[in-house]
Design a protein around this motif. Structure first.
Motif, PDB file in Angstrom:
ATOM      1  N   ARG A   1       0.737  -1.286  -0.075  1.00  0.00           N
ATOM      2  CA  ARG A   1      -0.157   0.006  -0.003  1.00  0.00           C
ATOM      3  C   ARG A   1       0.753   1.365   0.032  1.00  0.00           C
ATOM      4  NH1 ARG A   1      -4.154  -0.651   4.741  1.00  0.00           N
ATOM      5  NH2 ARG A   1      -4.911   1.334   3.931  1.00  0.00           N
ATOM      6  N   THR A   2       2.102   0.984  -0.403  1.00  0.00           N
ATOM      7  CA  THR A   2       3.025   2.263  -0.109  1.00  0.00           C
ATOM      8  C   THR A   2       3.346   2.654  -1.473  1.00  0.00           C
ATOM      9  OG1 THR A   2       4.729   0.992   0.481  1.00  0.00           O
ATOM     10  CG2 THR A   2       3.656   2.192   2.234  1.00  0.00           C
ATOM     11  N   GLY A   3       2.652   2.487  -2.602  1.00  0.00           N
ATOM     12  CA  GLY A   3       3.310   2.878  -4.020  1.00  0.00           C
ATOM     13  C   GLY A   3       2.917   4.444  -4.349  1.00  0.00           C
ATOM     14  N   HIS A   4       2.647   4.658  -5.467  1.00  0.00           N
ATOM     15  CA  HIS A   4       2.613   6.114  -6.022  1.00  0.00           C
ATOM     16  C   HIS A   4       1.407   7.038  -5.156  1.00  0.00           C
ATOM     17  CE1 HIS A   4       2.646   9.307  -9.006  1.00  0.00           C
ATOM     18  NE2 HIS A   4       1.279   9.110  -9.056  1.00  0.00           N
ATOM     19  N   THR A   5       0.384   6.110  -4.891  1.00  0.00           N
ATOM     20  CA  THR A   5      -0.693   7.121  -4.232  1.00  0.00           C
ATOM     21  C   THR A   5      -0.312   7.306  -2.779  1.00  0.00           C
ATOM     22  OG1 THR A   5      -2.463   5.818  -5.093  1.00  0.00           O
ATOM     23  CG2 THR A   5      -3.116   6.895  -3.065  1.00  0.00           C
ATOM     24  N   PHE A   6       0.625   6.447  -2.108  1.00  0.00           N
ATOM     25  CA  PHE A   6       1.252   7.066  -0.858  1.00  0.00           C
ATOM     26  C   PHE A   6       2.078   8.062  -0.944  1.00  0.00           C
ATOM     27  CE2 PHE A   6       4.360   6.635   2.418  1.00  0.00           C
ATOM     28  CZ  PHE A   6       3.640   6.319   3.589  1.00  0.00           C
ATOM     29  N   GLN A   7       2.980   7.977  -2.198  1.00  0.00           N
ATOM     30  CA  GLN A   7       4.185   9.239  -1.928  1.00  0.00           C
ATOM     31  C   GLN A   7       3.409  10.458  -2.558  1.00  0.00           C
ATOM     32  OE1 GLN A   7       6.611   7.306  -5.420  1.00  0.00           O
ATOM     33  NE2 GLN A   7       7.313   5.905  -3.939  1.00  0.00           N
TER      34      GLN A   7
ATOM     35  N   GLN B   1       0.323  11.274  -1.462  1.00  0.00           N
ATOM     36  CA  GLN B   1      -0.336  11.715  -0.355  1.00  0.00           C
ATOM     37  C   GLN B   1       0.890  12.369   1.045  1.00  0.00           C
ATOM     38  OE1 GLN B   1      -2.042   8.311   0.951  1.00  0.00           O
ATOM     39  NE2 GLN B   1      -4.262   8.635  -0.007  1.00  0.00           N
ATOM     40  N   VAL B   2       1.808  11.664   1.203  1.00  0.00           N
ATOM     41  CA  VAL B   2       2.914  12.318   1.768  1.00  0.00           C
ATOM     42  C   VAL B   2       3.159  13.739   1.144  1.00  0.00           C
ATOM     43  CG1 VAL B   2       5.278  11.924   2.663  1.00  0.00           C
ATOM     44  CG2 VAL B   2       3.753  10.040   2.304  1.00  0.00           C
ATOM     45  N   TYR B   3       3.556  13.683  -0.213  1.00  0.00           N
ATOM     46  CA  TYR B   3       3.955  15.005  -0.710  1.00  0.00           C
ATOM     47  C   TYR B   3       3.027  16.260  -0.372  1.00  0.00           C
ATOM     48  CZ  TYR B   3       5.216  18.589  -4.251  1.00  0.00           C
ATOM     49  OH  TYR B   3       5.163  19.843  -4.958  1.00  0.00           O
ATOM     50  N   SER B   4       1.608  15.633  -0.764  1.00  0.00           N
ATOM     51  CA  SER B   4       0.336  16.859  -0.466  1.00  0.00           C
ATOM     52  C   SER B   4       0.285  17.152   0.869  1.00  0.00           C
ATOM     53  CB  SER B   4      -0.843  16.176  -0.734  1.00  0.00           C
ATOM     54  OG  SER B   4      -2.006  16.780  -0.464  1.00  0.00           O
TER      55      SER B   4
ATOM     56  N   GLU C   1       5.226  22.663  13.824  1.00  0.00           N
ATOM     57  CA  GLU C   1       6.801  22.035  13.494  1.00  0.00           C
ATOM     58  C   GLU C   1       7.038  20.528  13.617  1.00  0.00           C
ATOM     59  OE1 GLU C   1       9.229  23.832  12.202  1.00  0.00           O
ATOM     60  OE2 GLU C   1       8.558  26.040  12.294  1.00  0.00           O
ATOM     61  N   SER C   2       6.233  20.019  14.779  1.00  0.00           N
ATOM     62  CA  SER C   2       6.566  18.739  14.770  1.00  0.00           C
ATOM     63  C   SER C   2       5.737  17.841  13.883  1.00  0.00           C
ATOM     64  CB  SER C   2       5.873  18.188  16.388  1.00  0.00           C
ATOM     65  OG  SER C   2       4.483  18.487  16.268  1.00  0.00           O
ATOM     66  N   LEU C   3       4.792  18.200  13.284  1.00  0.00           N
ATOM     67  CA  LEU C   3       4.199  17.554  12.329  1.00  0.00           C
ATOM     68  C   LEU C   3       4.968  17.806  10.847  1.00  0.00           C
ATOM     69  CD1 LEU C   3       0.408  18.395  12.507  1.00  0.00           C
ATOM     70  CD2 LEU C   3       1.590  16.355  13.116  1.00  0.00           C
ATOM     71  N   ARG C   4       5.367  18.633  10.641  1.00  0.00           N
ATOM     72  CA  ARG C   4       6.383  18.935   9.656  1.00  0.00           C
ATOM     73  C   ARG C   4       7.653  18.063   9.876  1.00  0.00           C
ATOM     74  NH1 ARG C   4      10.509  22.977   8.632  1.00  0.00           N
ATOM     75  NH2 ARG C   4      11.193  23.293   6.702  1.00  0.00           N
ATOM     76  N   ASP C   5       8.374  17.730  10.791  1.00  0.00           N
ATOM     77  CA  ASP C   5       9.163  16.912  11.205  1.00  0.00           C
ATOM     78  C   ASP C   5       8.775  15.411  11.123  1.00  0.00           C
ATOM     79  OD1 ASP C   5      10.818  19.155  11.710  1.00  0.00           O
ATOM     80  OD2 ASP C   5      10.692  18.716  13.991  1.00  0.00           O
ATOM     81  N   MET C   6       7.656  14.840  11.356  1.00  0.00           N
ATOM     82  CA  MET C   6       6.894  13.790  11.213  1.00  0.00           C
ATOM     83  C   MET C   6       6.625  13.387   9.754  1.00  0.00           C
ATOM     84  SD  MET C   6       4.133  13.473  14.343  1.00  0.00           S
ATOM     85  CE  MET C   6       3.543  11.965  13.805  1.00  0.00           C
ATOM     86  N   VAL C   7       6.338  14.491   8.889  1.00  0.00           N
ATOM     87  CA  VAL C   7       6.066  14.285   7.582  1.00  0.00           C
ATOM     88  C   VAL C   7       7.481  13.799   6.758  1.00  0.00           C
ATOM     89  CG1 VAL C   7       5.443  15.179   5.292  1.00  0.00           C
ATOM     90  CG2 VAL C   7       3.909  15.434   7.267  1.00  0.00           C
ATOM     91  N   ILE C   8       8.387  14.676   7.214  1.00  0.00           N
ATOM     92  CA  ILE C   8       9.738  14.478   6.808  1.00  0.00           C
ATOM     93  C   ILE C   8      10.240  12.902   6.965  1.00  0.00           C
ATOM     94  CG2 ILE C   8      12.287  15.069   6.539  1.00  0.00           C
ATOM     95  CD1 ILE C   8      11.216  18.154   7.048  1.00  0.00           C
ATOM     96  N   SER C   9      10.075  12.569   8.342  1.00  0.00           N
ATOM     97  CA  SER C   9      10.337  11.403   8.753  1.00  0.00           C
ATOM     98  C   SER C   9       9.752  10.316   8.095  1.00  0.00           C
ATOM     99  CB  SER C   9      10.388  11.122  10.309  1.00  0.00           C
ATOM    100  OG  SER C   9      10.644  10.010  10.841  1.00  0.00           O
ATOM    101  N   LEU C  10       8.371  10.543   7.885  1.00  0.00           N
ATOM    102  CA  LEU C  10       7.634   9.487   7.103  1.00  0.00           C
ATOM    103  C   LEU C  10       7.968   9.424   5.733  1.00  0.00           C
ATOM    104  CD1 LEU C  10       4.972   8.071   7.581  1.00  0.00           C
ATOM    105  CD2 LEU C  10       3.690   9.739   6.499  1.00  0.00           C
ATOM    106  N   PHE C  11       8.350  10.493   4.980  1.00  0.00           N
ATOM    107  CA  PHE C  11       9.129  10.461   3.593  1.00  0.00           C
ATOM    108  C   PHE C  11      10.319   9.586   3.657  1.00  0.00           C
ATOM    109  CE2 PHE C  11      11.606  12.191   0.296  1.00  0.00           C
ATOM    110  CZ  PHE C  11      10.939  11.988  -0.800  1.00  0.00           C
ATOM    111  N   GLU C  12      11.086  10.091   4.531  1.00  0.00           N
ATOM    112  CA  GLU C  12      12.581   9.252   4.682  1.00  0.00           C
ATOM    113  C   GLU C  12      12.457   7.917   5.049  1.00  0.00           C
ATOM    114  OE1 GLU C  12      14.654  11.715   7.182  1.00  0.00           O
ATOM    115  OE2 GLU C  12      15.213  13.463   5.532  1.00  0.00           O
ATOM    116  N   THR C  13      11.601   7.543   5.892  1.00  0.00           N
ATOM    117  CA  THR C  13      11.552   6.308   6.213  1.00  0.00           C
ATOM    118  C   THR C  13      10.960   5.448   5.144  1.00  0.00           C
ATOM    119  OG1 THR C  13      11.028   6.870   8.453  1.00  0.00           O
ATOM    120  CG2 THR C  13      10.256   4.626   7.993  1.00  0.00           C
ATOM    121  N   ASN C  14       9.848   5.778   4.298  1.00  0.00           N
ATOM    122  CA  ASN C  14       9.352   5.313   3.194  1.00  0.00           C
ATOM    123  C   ASN C  14      10.611   4.702   2.181  1.00  0.00           C
ATOM    124  OD1 ASN C  14       7.317   4.151   1.768  1.00  0.00           O
ATOM    125  ND2 ASN C  14       7.509   6.029   0.238  1.00  0.00           N
ATOM    126  N   LEU C  15      11.408   5.818   1.736  1.00  0.00           N
ATOM    127  CA  LEU C  15      12.534   5.448   0.782  1.00  0.00           C
ATOM    128  C   LEU C  15      13.289   4.632   1.709  1.00  0.00           C
ATOM    129  CD1 LEU C  15      13.483   9.332  -0.057  1.00  0.00           C
ATOM    130  CD2 LEU C  15      12.377   7.627  -1.398  1.00  0.00           C
TER     131      LEU C  15
END
Length: 333
Positions: free
Chosen positions: A186-192, A194-197, A249-263
């Motif tokens: 479930r972490t394909g193109h749609t997931f990416q 959504q994270v970017y959005s 700011e904490s949510l911004r860090d979480m989204v960055i972490s989410l993006f990096e963890t997915n990679l």
């Protein structure tokens, strides 16, 4: 009240915190703004500077403030000129659930205003919802006897509450993505997407939330000591703004972490796949090597006899099984 050119003008007048009028004729607006024992709120909707020439001249408002009041992309701020304050602030609201739509969910609306000695004058577009602000004023009539700063407090408090609701919704969206982060199906193109959005929305929200610190701080700093009763309310509001900024700011860090963890997970899955392919390639190499060896045009044990076929078959089976067991033991398969 709506003028002939389509401009809407709303008005409310209070006396000692009690609402005494909700409609004022246009010719009485200037007079209402100068009554010392009254508190007035004048609201101009979809106005243009040319429509307010009389008001601008009567209040001696600087051209720079008028320009800022109608500028489309003005940053939230507070400035002082003479006996009045000018401010501008933004609301933020998410429209619809998190999805793969390319449309922006985050809707930002702006309101500007002048805090006068006995009145609050606001400028906004018709898509700015003023109903929650009016409800906040009606819920705290005792505060209105402290003057226009009380009206500004109700307005800012409502705006900050809206920020909290938006941040909470973004937090829920991030949690929903965390639930599927380790699900490789479930972490394909749609997931990416959504994270970017989410990352894009948080960047835009950050531009709205963080400047509110200076807005409320400016209202406290320039408010003087005439309404010390409201200082406690403004201090509480400032604390809410700090919490909203830290949460953003904490949510911004979480989204960055989410993006990096997915990679990182994608790299790990790729390594696992490559390891499996290498293991199977090694296993397939065993029968290839044996059949290649027995395919030589020189005599070998069992040459031109059935025992040679059986010997090569057993060698392939045993060799492949040993290779599979060895890779399985190492976790490659």
């Amino acid at each position: 009240m709506t003028t002939s050119n389509g401009q809407q003008v709303n008005c409310r007048i209070w006396h000692d915190g009690e609402l005494i009028a909700e409609t004022v004729h246009r010719s009485e607006i200037i007079e209402a703004l100068h009554e010392p024992d009254r508190l007035a709120w004048i609201d101009f909707v979809d106005a243009h500077p040319a429509d307010l020439a009389e008001l601008i001249d009567a209040l001696r408002l600087p051209p720079t403030e008028i320009e800022d009041a109608f500028a489309p992309n003005e940053r939230p701020k507070v400035t002082r000129h003479g006996d009045h304050l000018f401010f501008t602030a933004n609301t933020a609201k998410l429209i619809g659930p998190l999805g793969d739509s390319t449309e922006d969910r985050l809707q930002i609306k702006r309101i500007s205003g002048f805090v006068l000695p006995a009145a609050l004058v606001t400028f906004r577009r018709s898509d700015f919802d003023m109903a929650p602000v009016l409800h906040a004023w009606d819920q705290n009539p005792d505060l209105l006897k402290f003057g226009p700063r009380a009206l500004v407090y109700g307005l800012m408090d409502t705006i900050v509450d809206g920020h909290f609701a938006t941040i909470q919704q973004l937090d829920d969206d991030i949690e929903s993505l965390e639930d599927v982060l380790f699900d490789q199906d479930r972490t394909g193109h749609t997931f990416q997407r959504q994270v970017y959005s989410l990352r894009k929305e948080l960047v835009a929200l950050r531009r709205v939330v963080l400047p509110m610190r200076e807005v409320v701080n400016g209202l406290l700093r320039h408010g003087g000591r005439t309404n010390t009763e409201l200082d406690g309310w403004y201090d509480d509001l400032y604390d809410h703004i700090l919490r909203a900024g830290e949460w953003t700011e904490s949510l911004r860090d979480m989204v960055i972490s989410l993006f990096e963890t997915n990679l990182s997970l994608q790299d790990a899955r790729l390594n696992t796949t490559m390891r499996k392919l290498a293991a199977w390639a090694a296993i397939i190499a065993v029968p290839t090597a044996i059949t290649g060896w027995f395919g030589q045009n020189v005599p070998y044990p069992g040459f031109s006899q059935p025992v040679g076929v059986w010997g090569s078959t057993i060698a392939i089976a045993v060799g492949s099984a040993l290779m599979w067991w060895s890779f399985r033991r190492r976790g490659w398969l």
